[in-house]
Design a protein around this motif. Structure first.
Motif, PDB file in Angstrom:
ATOM      1  N   LYS A  21       0.364 -58.344  17.208  1.00 48.58           N
ATOM      2  CA  LYS A  21       0.267 -57.088  16.139  1.00 48.58           C
ATOM      3  C   LYS A  21      -1.184 -56.130  16.038  1.00 48.58           C
ATOM      4  O   LYS A  21      -2.197 -56.532  15.888  1.00 48.58           O
ATOM      5  CB  LYS A  21       0.281 -58.404  14.941  1.00 48.58           C
ATOM      6  N   ASN A  59       6.790 -67.286  18.387  1.00 48.25           N
ATOM      7  CA  ASN A  59       6.327 -68.448  16.609  1.00 48.25           C
ATOM      8  C   ASN A  59       6.181 -69.532  17.574  1.00 48.25           C
ATOM      9  O   ASN A  59       6.796 -70.062  17.783  1.00 48.25           O
ATOM     10  CB  ASN A  59       6.872 -67.436  16.173  1.00 48.25           C
ATOM     11  N   PRO A  96      -5.551 -63.968  19.945  1.00 51.47           N
ATOM     12  CA  PRO A  96      -6.635 -64.916  19.639  1.00 51.47           C
ATOM     13  C   PRO A  96      -7.986 -64.866  19.905  1.00 51.47           C
ATOM     14  O   PRO A  96      -8.428 -64.743  20.623  1.00 51.47           O
ATOM     15  CB  PRO A  96      -6.476 -65.964  19.548  1.00 51.47           C
ATOM     16  N   GLY A  98      -3.423 -65.419  13.126  1.00 53.71           N
ATOM     17  CA  GLY A  98      -2.898 -66.043  13.781  1.00 53.71           C
ATOM     18  C   GLY A  98      -1.907 -64.783  14.259  1.00 53.71           C
ATOM     19  O   GLY A  98      -2.056 -63.981  13.332  1.00 53.71           O
ATOM     20  N   GLU A  99      -0.588 -65.757  14.353  1.00 54.68           N
ATOM     21  CA  GLU A  99       0.477 -64.721  14.434  1.00 54.68           C
ATOM     22  C   GLU A  99       1.422 -64.316  13.884  1.00 54.68           C
ATOM     23  O   GLU A  99       2.261 -62.796  13.982  1.00 54.68           O
ATOM     24  CB  GLU A  99       1.565 -65.796  15.570  1.00 54.68           C
ATOM     25  N   ASP A 100       0.786 -64.429  12.271  1.00 51.00           N
ATOM     26  CA  ASP A 100       1.459 -64.552  11.226  1.00 51.00           C
ATOM     27  C   ASP A 100       0.941 -62.496  11.217  1.00 51.00           C
ATOM     28  O   ASP A 100       1.419 -61.633   9.830  1.00 51.00           O
ATOM     29  CB  ASP A 100       1.220 -65.529  10.210  1.00 51.00           C
ATOM     30  N   GLY A 101      -0.055 -62.702  11.535  1.00 49.25           N
ATOM     31  CA  GLY A 101      -0.700 -61.517  11.208  1.00 49.25           C
ATOM     32  C   GLY A 101      -1.592 -61.095   9.920  1.00 49.25           C
ATOM     33  O   GLY A 101      -3.340 -60.427   9.638  1.00 49.25           O
ATOM     34  N   LEU A 120       0.521 -67.160  20.430  1.00 50.80           N
ATOM     35  CA  LEU A 120       0.507 -66.408  20.147  1.00 50.80           C
ATOM     36  C   LEU A 120      -1.526 -66.488  19.388  1.00 50.80           C
ATOM     37  O   LEU A 120      -1.908 -65.987  18.785  1.00 50.80           O
ATOM     38  CB  LEU A 120       1.478 -65.502  19.526  1.00 50.80           C
ATOM     39  N   ASN A 121      -1.123 -68.005  19.246  1.00 52.17           N
ATOM     40  CA  ASN A 121      -2.443 -68.306  18.342  1.00 52.17           C
ATOM     41  C   ASN A 121      -3.687 -69.663  19.024  1.00 52.17           C
ATOM     42  O   ASN A 121      -4.537 -69.138  18.747  1.00 52.17           O
ATOM     43  CB  ASN A 121      -1.972 -69.475  17.528  1.00 52.17           C
ATOM     44  N   LEU A 151       2.305 -57.480  21.268  1.00 53.49           N
ATOM     45  CA  LEU A 151       2.437 -58.470  21.349  1.00 53.49           C
ATOM     46  C   LEU A 151       1.696 -59.220  19.951  1.00 53.49           C
ATOM     47  O   LEU A 151       2.457 -60.177  19.068  1.00 53.49           O
ATOM     48  CB  LEU A 151       2.450 -59.226  22.585  1.00 53.49           C
TER      49      LEU A 151
END
Lengths: 445, 290
Positions: B234, B126, B239, A276-279, B147-148, B232
């Motif tokens: 990365k 986050n 997702p 996810g957001e951690d890349g 973001l997930n 935003l």
């Protein structure tokens, strides 16, 4: 006065058009013009390794290379770039032909890939570059075949790791020489594993055991994959199955279902999670938010153990078979000029020599490309204190590379997106399998 | 007379050449490429001329998703950004303290790199450590996986973009507000007109050309959204591709998939949409002013 001004303007306009025309005029550059400048260099060297004369008649004075400058586009940064520069400086000062290699850093892999495509279209490719096979597909006819160079002027091609040779000749000819190679390894938090009395998993069953232990005793997720599509491919191979070919998905069968259920269960049971957001998992792994993950061996430089825990590195767990993804780019030659091709080849020989590949591997965390380099005293000594290198070497006989063909990129990104979606929706294995097969086949048609 | 116009053209020539080469030529080329099936930009070869790329494009789920996402994005970002900017611009134009500081603050996003802002916002969003979830927790709202989760990714993108595009809108509205004669406000004050009436009857009509301009520019820019997504999420499209936009799709098809024809077809579709909407807007605003 007035007339003169108009004249000046006309001149400017003409200059502008001239410049633009110059941009559009490609294709005729290259051969001939460059070497005309320095014809005087005598064929003084006898180049010990020099070898049998080349196949065709045009290369009688094979060993003579006139001094020239060659350009190498790469995507190496930080320590990797430092070592590459050192090696290149060494080559520039030591080579007997007066070859000067100019390194050009093009940013990240994506940037390099984009620039290579654009320059292939404009016919302004560099003499050589780092590249993945899949990048080359649109401009494969601009890639110089290295077969003759390898056959006539290479000390021991069989010394190169077999799976690298396979990857580099995937298109039916030798398209590249392996360079910055890495593999996926299992990184784990040894401190936490010891605390629970666990060791690194060797089989799929072990993965489940570890998963359950961490879930019940620590309330922690214990597995993540940086590369989802790569994980699916490796898992299928570990289960004795196959992934994709140009014809489409090869896992629409019992093995495929077994593999996909294993994967889906990892997520639905809370043993594994998405990045996810951690890349990349190196972040949460460093913060001890996840107990282990599978990712590129070069990722070790991003793992931070300063909060007081010990890092463990192990080969990938297997099931029916062992299989470990190999990653990293190769060196590709584009130069169309005969003299420069020879110069590029000298440099490629240098970079893939035992001495250079050992230095490269020890300083950057990439892997040596030669068996003899692995076996050298220097590298053996280095491995004793380097868990990542040891783990990578332990699985060197089970490396595989993903096949590259027209559409393989689309398959990879479709599978990545689909896997994420299926896991987020907690799909059942049958649905997951059929949707994955469908996603792959939509790209191959 | 003739000579004079010739001279005029000569002055225009440098700019014209640049526009011809870098705008008009690529435009024509993109339209042509969209009809070439199996086109290779490397050697210029193609298999056939036809509508194959368009067929492939419209049967591609990812493209339809990109189109839907982009439309939702435009519908939310442009009006919200204009409304909020209008409000802030009016506040900034009134007599408040530290006006200069506020103006600078609100204009900062415009002069800062999108990539840098994107990284900051990806931390704000986050799910574990984010500022936004922290603030929401004050109101008893549970941590949102901005973001997930595919359900929130587009929303996160829209929030980020509204904030980002406000900077430019505030600037032009502020400039517009300066041009409204203070006499009008003084007259309103004499009549003791309520504030909201002053706003609707004097302020808004006074800067309506700026609003129309912000609307058109905002819409065109919103349709072309790419950097915001890239930074935003990365360098991914969120997702499970849940925040993919049309330009992201075009870039991905062109550079990563080497599907030049399909990428061009998508670009042409985007061009037609923007052109049509811009023309409608102009027709509407022309009617209003006429």
């Amino acid at each position: 006065m007035k007339r003169r001004r108009i004249g000046a303007m006309l001149l400017t306009a003409a200059l502008a058009t001239g410049m633009l025309a110059g941009c559009g005029d490609n294709g005729s550059s290259g051969t001939g013009a460059d070497e005309a400048a320095n014809t005087a260099q005598p064929a003084e060297s006898t180049d010990a390794a020099g070898t049998a004369e080349a196949e065709s008649g045009d290369a009688q004075s094979d060993t003579a290379i006139e001094p020239c400058e060659i350009t190498f586009w790469h995507a190496m940064s930080e320590q990797q770039e430092v070592t590459l520069t050192e090696l290149t400086d060494q080559f520039n000062s030591e080579n007997e032909y007066g070859i000067k290699v100019t390194l050009v850093n093009q940013g990240y892999y994506n940037d390099l890939s984009t620039k290579l495509t654009a320059n292939a279209a404009a016919d302004t490719l560099p003499d050589m570059a780092q590249a993945y096979n899949s990048w080359l597909i649109p401009y494969l006819d601009k890639v110089v075949h290295l077969d003759d160079f390898v056959a006539n002027d290479y000390d021991n091609y069989d010394d190169i790791i077999e799976s690298y040779r396979d990857e580099c000749s995937q298109f039916g000819f030798i398209a590249a020489m392996p360079f910055n190679k890495s593999t996926y390894v299992y990184f784990y938090n040894k401190t936490l594993f010891d605390e629970l009395g666990l060791s690194a998993p060797e089989t799929w069953e072990d993965i489940k055991t570890v998963g359950e232990a961490f879930k019940t005793e620590k309330g922690m997720v214990s597995l993540g994959f940086d590369d989802m599509a790569g994980m699916l491919e490796a898992s299928l191979r570990q289960n004795g199955g196959d992934y994709v070919t140009e014809e489409g998905a090869q896992f629409d069968n019992e093995t495929g279902l077994e593999t996909v259920s294993f994967i889906m269960d990892l997520y639905s049971n809370g043993y594994a999670r998405l990045v996810g957001e951690d890349g990349y998992f190196s972040g949460p792994f460093s913060n001890q938010m996840i107990a282990a993950y599978i990712g590129s061996s070069t990722g070790v430089s991003y793992i931070d153990t300063s909060s007081g825990w010990e890092l463990g590195v192990a080969p990938l767990p297997g099931n029916k078979e062992k299989a470990a993804n190999q990653a990293g780019t190769n060196l590709v030659m584009f130069s169309q000029d005969e003299n420069r091709q020879k110069a590029v080849w000298e440099y490629m020989k240098f970079l893939t020599s035992e001495e250079a590949t050992v230095k490269w591997a020890m300083e950057t965390g990439y892997l040596p490309v030669r068996t003899s380099a692995y076996e050298s005293d220097t590298y053996q000594e280095f491995m004793k204190n380097d868990a990542t290198a040891t783990a990578a070497y332990a699985q060197a006989d089970s490396f595989f590379s993903s096949p590259a063909f027209d559409g393989s990129y689309d398959i990879q990104s479709a599978v990545n997106a689909k896997l994420e979606e299926l896991i987020l929706n907690d799909a059942d294995p049958e649905t997951a399998l059929s949707e994955l097969v469908e996603a792959v086949n939509a790209e191959t048609k | 007379m003739e000579k004079k116009s010739l001279k005029g053209y000569l002055y225009l020539l440098p700019a014209l050449i640049i526009i011809l080469v870098f705008t008009i030529y690529p435009l024509i080329k993109a339209v042509l490429m969209s009809f070439y099936e199996g086109y290779s930009i490397i050697n210029g070869s193609f298999d056939a001329i036809g509508l194959g790329n368009y067929k492939e494009l419209f049967s591609d789920k990812v493209f339809r998703k990109a189109l839907t996402n982009t439309s939702i994005y435009v519908v939310f970002v442009v009006p919200c950004s204009i409304l909020l900017s209008l409000l802030i611009a009016v506040l900034l134009n009134s007599k408040i303290r530290c006006k200069g500081m506020f103006q600078t603050l609100f204009f900062l996003p415009y002069v800062t790199s999108v990539i840098a802002i994107g990284i900051v916002w990806s931390w704000i969003f986050n799910s574990n450590y984010g500022l936004l979830n922290y603030v929401l927790s004050w109101f008893g709202i549970e941590a949102v996986p901005w973001l997930n989760s595919p359900d929130y990714a587009l929303m996160a993108l829209i929030i980020f973009s509204i904030w980002k595009s406000m900077a430019f809108d505030i600037l032009i509205f502020l400039a517009g507000l300066q041009t409204i004669s203070p006499d009008l406000y003084n007259a309103a004050r004499v009549d003791a007109t309520p504030k909201w009436r002053v706003f609707l009857k004097i302020t808004v009509p006074g800067i309506s050309p700026m609003i129309a301009y912000a609307f058109i520019m905002g819409m065109i820019n919103a349709f072309k959204v790419y950097n915001e997504v890239f930074s935003l999420f990365k360098s991914s499209a969120g997702p499970a591709n849940s925040a993919i936009t049309v330009v992201y799709y075009i870039y991905d098809k062109f550079y990563n998939s080497a599907d030049y024809g399909v990428a061009s077809a998508a670009a042409v579709v985007l061009f037609v949409i923007i052109l049509a909407l811009t023309m409608i807007q102009r027709a509407v605003s022309d009617k209003k002013t006429a």
